[in-house]
Design a protein around this motif. Structure first.
Motif, PDB file in Angstrom:
ATOM      1  N   THR A   1       0.961  -1.310   0.130  1.00 13.64           N
ATOM      2  CA  THR A   1       0.024  -0.130  -0.145  1.00 13.64           C
ATOM      3  C   THR A   1       0.847   1.177   0.219  1.00 13.64           C
ATOM      4  O   THR A   1       1.949   1.210   0.721  1.00 13.64           O
ATOM      5  CB  THR A   1      -1.027   0.108   1.223  1.00 13.64           C
ATOM      6  OG1 THR A   1      -1.717  -1.281   1.231  1.00 13.64           O
ATOM      7  CG2 THR A   1      -1.750   1.264   0.966  1.00 13.64           C
ATOM      8  N   GLN A   2       0.506   2.017  -0.942  1.00 12.69           N
ATOM      9  CA  GLN A   2       1.395   3.268  -0.901  1.00 12.69           C
ATOM     10  C   GLN A   2       0.620   4.548  -0.159  1.00 12.69           C
ATOM     11  O   GLN A   2      -0.448   4.920  -0.261  1.00 12.69           O
ATOM     12  CB  GLN A   2       1.303   4.021  -2.370  1.00 12.69           C
ATOM     13  CG  GLN A   2       1.974   5.230  -2.553  1.00 12.69           C
ATOM     14  CD  GLN A   2       2.354   6.043  -3.783  1.00 12.69           C
ATOM     15  OE1 GLN A   2       3.126   5.586  -4.537  1.00 12.69           O
ATOM     16  NE2 GLN A   2       1.300   6.679  -4.313  1.00 12.69           N
ATOM     17  N   SER A   3       1.355   4.722   1.030  1.00 14.11           N
ATOM     18  CA  SER A   3       0.655   5.888   2.066  1.00 14.11           C
ATOM     19  C   SER A   3       1.055   7.019   1.631  1.00 14.11           C
ATOM     20  O   SER A   3       0.342   8.095   2.272  1.00 14.11           O
ATOM     21  CB  SER A   3       0.942   5.403   3.597  1.00 14.11           C
ATOM     22  OG  SER A   3       2.495   5.460   3.624  1.00 14.11           O
ATOM     23  N   GLN A   4       2.341   7.197   0.813  1.00 11.08           N
ATOM     24  CA  GLN A   4       2.630   8.583   0.525  1.00 11.08           C
ATOM     25  C   GLN A   4       3.426   8.598  -0.744  1.00 11.08           C
ATOM     26  O   GLN A   4       4.171   7.577  -0.982  1.00 11.08           O
ATOM     27  CB  GLN A   4       3.471   9.121   1.422  1.00 11.08           C
ATOM     28  CG  GLN A   4       3.991  10.646   1.207  1.00 11.08           C
ATOM     29  CD  GLN A   4       4.989  11.246   2.267  1.00 11.08           C
ATOM     30  OE1 GLN A   4       4.283  11.785   3.231  1.00 11.08           O
ATOM     31  NE2 GLN A   4       6.023  11.222   2.165  1.00 11.08           N
ATOM     32  N   ALA A   5       3.203   9.370  -1.998  1.00 14.54           N
ATOM     33  CA  ALA A   5       3.865   9.239  -3.274  1.00 14.54           C
ATOM     34  C   ALA A   5       5.089  10.197  -2.832  1.00 14.54           C
ATOM     35  O   ALA A   5       5.197  11.136  -2.195  1.00 14.54           O
ATOM     36  CB  ALA A   5       2.779   9.834  -4.193  1.00 14.54           C
ATOM     37  N   SER A   6       6.040   9.671  -3.908  1.00 19.09           N
ATOM     38  CA  SER A   6       7.207  10.560  -3.877  1.00 19.09           C
ATOM     39  C   SER A   6       6.738  11.816  -4.884  1.00 19.09           C
ATOM     40  O   SER A   6       6.057  11.869  -5.826  1.00 19.09           O
ATOM     41  CB  SER A   6       8.437   9.837  -4.585  1.00 19.09           C
ATOM     42  OG  SER A   6       8.157   9.453  -5.705  1.00 19.09           O
ATOM     43  N   SER A   7       7.509  12.968  -4.282  1.00 16.95           N
ATOM     44  CA  SER A   7       7.244  14.158  -5.106  1.00 16.95           C
ATOM     45  C   SER A   7       8.551  15.076  -5.100  1.00 16.95           C
ATOM     46  O   SER A   7       9.433  14.891  -4.088  1.00 16.95           O
ATOM     47  CB  SER A   7       6.011  14.923  -4.613  1.00 16.95           C
ATOM     48  OG  SER A   7       6.276  15.406  -3.084  1.00 16.95           O
TER      49      SER A   7
END
Length: 681
Positions: free
Chosen positions: A234-240
């Motif tokens: 599960t992705q709880s935060q995307a990279s940016s």
């Protein structure tokens, strides 16, 4: 007052033999010990002087050590709100400015989680995990070629959440990637609520694609897949990326600590704000001037002490270290360090005089305020030569691996006649079928998806490409690369490959990650389906990679794959690493004055590794202490001889007194006899 002992000889027993012996011994002691006493006094004076010199060296070294950390001195930096934006000066190339900065977004890390485990030691299955770094968009992943892929093998020894986290963290560290893995408990009371959490480095192009290959007969590890079509984590935060506006111009960076936007300034983005922050970099010439004056005063104090100790003053008095070769060496090297050019910062050498620090006729230094102010306002970067040592390449494709502190001299060197290194590779023999019109379906039946290779002498196990239907050469190449780099044997051997597809020629290429001619690559076995699709076979011949080559200031460098080392000359020991797209450039090796002086003073103050000669104060004091012991032993030997001499004198004078008494007795007897004879007449 002297005594005429000879005139008392006829007196009889009135002779003072003790006084005679004491006087004789005083003369003997003076004649025999005078030179030795003077020698001991001189040695003790030298020991004392070297003790003072050690303190003087240490005091000046404290100043030079402090200067090494002063690359930002002379600037004052501030921001409107440090809760939004912090800034600091990191180098003398910073510019005086008043700049508007608006922080519109912060860089973030991609965070992937997988929960539902009973404990941190819960078994997770065995196999391998391959992680690529890059960008996600619309469910599709694009690899960042600047970030090395990492692979880990999960076996019986690390088959747990903790084991996976530790293996990943070790691999991240080895690759120099700021990613991490950890185990967390979701709640304090719940059950089956332990999770694995994997965090990428900051930046949109640092997202992760995780491909799991499970060991035959083992299941569970596939729960950590995160790839197109199989995002079981599960992705709880995307990279940016971080985004900011500087004076109306938009910029993005992959990290919140930004040091490549404004020269010599590091920005630390703390939070997003609609309010523009005012960044002020102002002149703090007073702070720089104070540091320069502190340096001058420290040098002058040390120089004056050394010069006074090693010379004759106007009254003809010699210093305690006059004629001492080591002290003279210290003085000569200190003067040379101050007067020598500082190289490696630009094409022209920098002298202290260029910074307004001038030498007086007596050897001391002074600050020419007018010249100092001019340099400060027109060429502030020159002060870097005094504060900051640095080695740098003018090209990002050429990296400095190391220098040899003993052999590599400071300077600016030209790298020419460059041959960029290449890798060993296998390329499709013929153009392959266009998979967009003729899909390749791999089912795993009959081993249609299997092959094996040998990379740099390391043989893989039988590799299985993920089953499924492939409609593009790029997707097949990516699947093959993942499968190869997930092989446990290749991971253990620390070798890997890149697999690519050229849509213009419809050819695949398998490229060894190792640059240089020593790399090897071959196909050991391959299914007929893959052989046809790739137009490769066990007979495919690899084209050998070539080593890097180049010349440094006209000297041919020694090649070791992608690395080059200078074998001689001023650049001897300089080792650089070239990328596959390297080209001619310049390389600077700068040793700041403060660093050079600190090293010199450290040598003066520290016992050397060699005991063949004296070259430091501790060694000199040890030698002098030894000479004092020798003098004391010599003094004791003379004292012992004087004791024997005194005993001899005492014996001689005792016998003389006894003889005098005997003669006196005889004289009295003769006198009495004569009186008796005359009285009878």
């Amino acid at each position: 007052m002297s005594t005429d002992y000879l005139s008392t000889l006829g007196v009889g027993t009135g002779l003072n033999t003790k006084e005679i012996v004491d006087s004789l011994m005083e003369v003997e002691r003076e004649s025999r010990l005078s030179s030795i006493t003077k020698k001991k006094d001189k040695l003790e004076a030298q020991i004392s002087a070297y003790g003072e010199l050690s303190e003087a060296f240490q005091s000046f070294k404290t100043i030079t050590d402090d200067l090494k950390s002063q690359s930002s001195v002379g600037y004052s930096v501030s921001t409107t709100d440090t809760k939004v934006l912090e800034a600091k000066v990191t180098g003398s190339e910073a510019q005086l400015q008043s700049t508007s900065v608006t922080v519109t977004s912060l860089a973030s890390r991609q965070i992937l989680t997988k929960s539902g485990y009973a404990s941190a030691t819960s078994e997770v299955g065995m196999g391998s995990m391959n992680i690529k770094f890059g960008s996600w968009s619309g469910g599709s992943f694009s690899q960042n070629s600047n970030l090395q892929s990492i692979s880990v093998s999960i076996g019986a020894a690390n088959n747990s959440l903790n084991g996976v986290a530790q293996a990943l963290n070790q691999a991240f560290r080895n690759a120099g990637i700021d990613a991490n893995a950890s185990v967390a408990k979701v709640s304090s009371t719940g059950s089956n609520d332990y999770m694995l959490m994997i965090s990428s480095a900051e930046g949109a192009s640092s997202g992760m694609e995780i491909t799991v290959t499970e060991e035959t007969g083992s299941s569970g590890l596939a729960s950590f897949n995160y790839k197109s079509g199989a995002t079981t984590m599960t992705q709880s935060q995307a990279s940016s990326d971080a985004a900011l506006t500087v004076n109306g111009v938009n910029f993005t960076r992959s990290t919140n600590a930004i040091n490549d936007l404004l020269p010599g300034i590091e920005l630390n983005l703390k939070t997003v704000s609609d309010t523009a922050q005012k960044l002020n970099v102002s002149n703090d010439a007073g702070a720089l001037e104070d540091k320069i004056k502190e340096f001058i005063e420290g040098y002058n104090s040390l120089f004056t002490f050394l010069k006074t100790s090693t010379s004759i003053n106007e009254n003809g008095e010699k210093g305690d270290l006059f004629g001492d070769s080591l002290a003279k060496t210290f003085l000569r090297q200190l003067k040379s360090s101050i007067s020598s050019p500082i190289k490696g910062y630009n094409s022209n050498s920098v002298y202290l005089a260029n910074l307004g620090i001038e030498t007086n006729r007596n050897g001391t230094l002074n600050l020419n305020k007018s010249k100092f102010d001019t340099v400060l306002n027109t060429d502030r970067g020159l002060f870097k030569a005094m504060f900051t040592s640095e080695t740098k390449s003018a090209s990002s494709e050429v990296k400095i691996v190391r220098t040899n502190s003993r052999d590599t001299l400071p300077g600016v060197y030209s790298l020419t006649n460059v041959t960029a290194p290449t890798s060993t590779k296998i390329v499709s023999t013929n153009a392959t079928a266009d998979l967009s019109s003729s899909n390749l379906s791999l089912t795993g039946s009959g081993g249609d998806n299997q092959f094996s290779i040998v990379v740099d002498g390391v043989s893989s196990s039988v590799i299985s490409v993920a089953t499924g239907t492939y409609s593009s050469g790029t997707s097949l190449a990516s699947a093959i690369e993942t499968a190869i780099n997930s092989d446990a044997n290749l991971i253990a051997g620390k070798v890997g490959v890149e697999v690519s597809f050229n849509s213009s020629t419809n050819k695949y290429t398998i490229t060894n990650n190792k640059l240089g001619s020593s790399g090897s690559l071959s196909i050991a076995s391959i299914s007929s389906e893959l052989s046809t699709a790739l137009s490769m076979s066990t007979s495919s011949t690899a084209s050998q990679g070539q080593n890097a080559a180049g010349m440094i200031d006209g000297i041919a460098m020694t090649s070791f794959g992608s690395q080059l080392t200078s074998p001689s000359g001023a650049s001897k020991g300089l080792t650089i690493e070239l990328s596959s797209s390297a080209s001619p450039t310049t390389i600077s090796v700068g040793n700041s004055l403060s660093n050079k002086l600190s090293g010199l003073l450290e040598g003066f103050l520290t016992t050397s590794l060699s005991d063949n000669y004296t070259n430091s104060i501790p060694e000199k004091i040890t030698d002098l202490d030894g000479e004092v012991v020798d003098v004391e032993l010599e003094t004791q030997a003379i004292e012992d001889r004087l004791t024997s001499l005194r005993e001899r004198y005492v014996g001689q004078f005792t016998r003389m007194e006894q003889l005098s008494i005997s003669l006196k007795s005889t004289q009295d007897m003769m006198s009495n006899l004569m009186k008796s004879l005359y009285s009878d007449n």
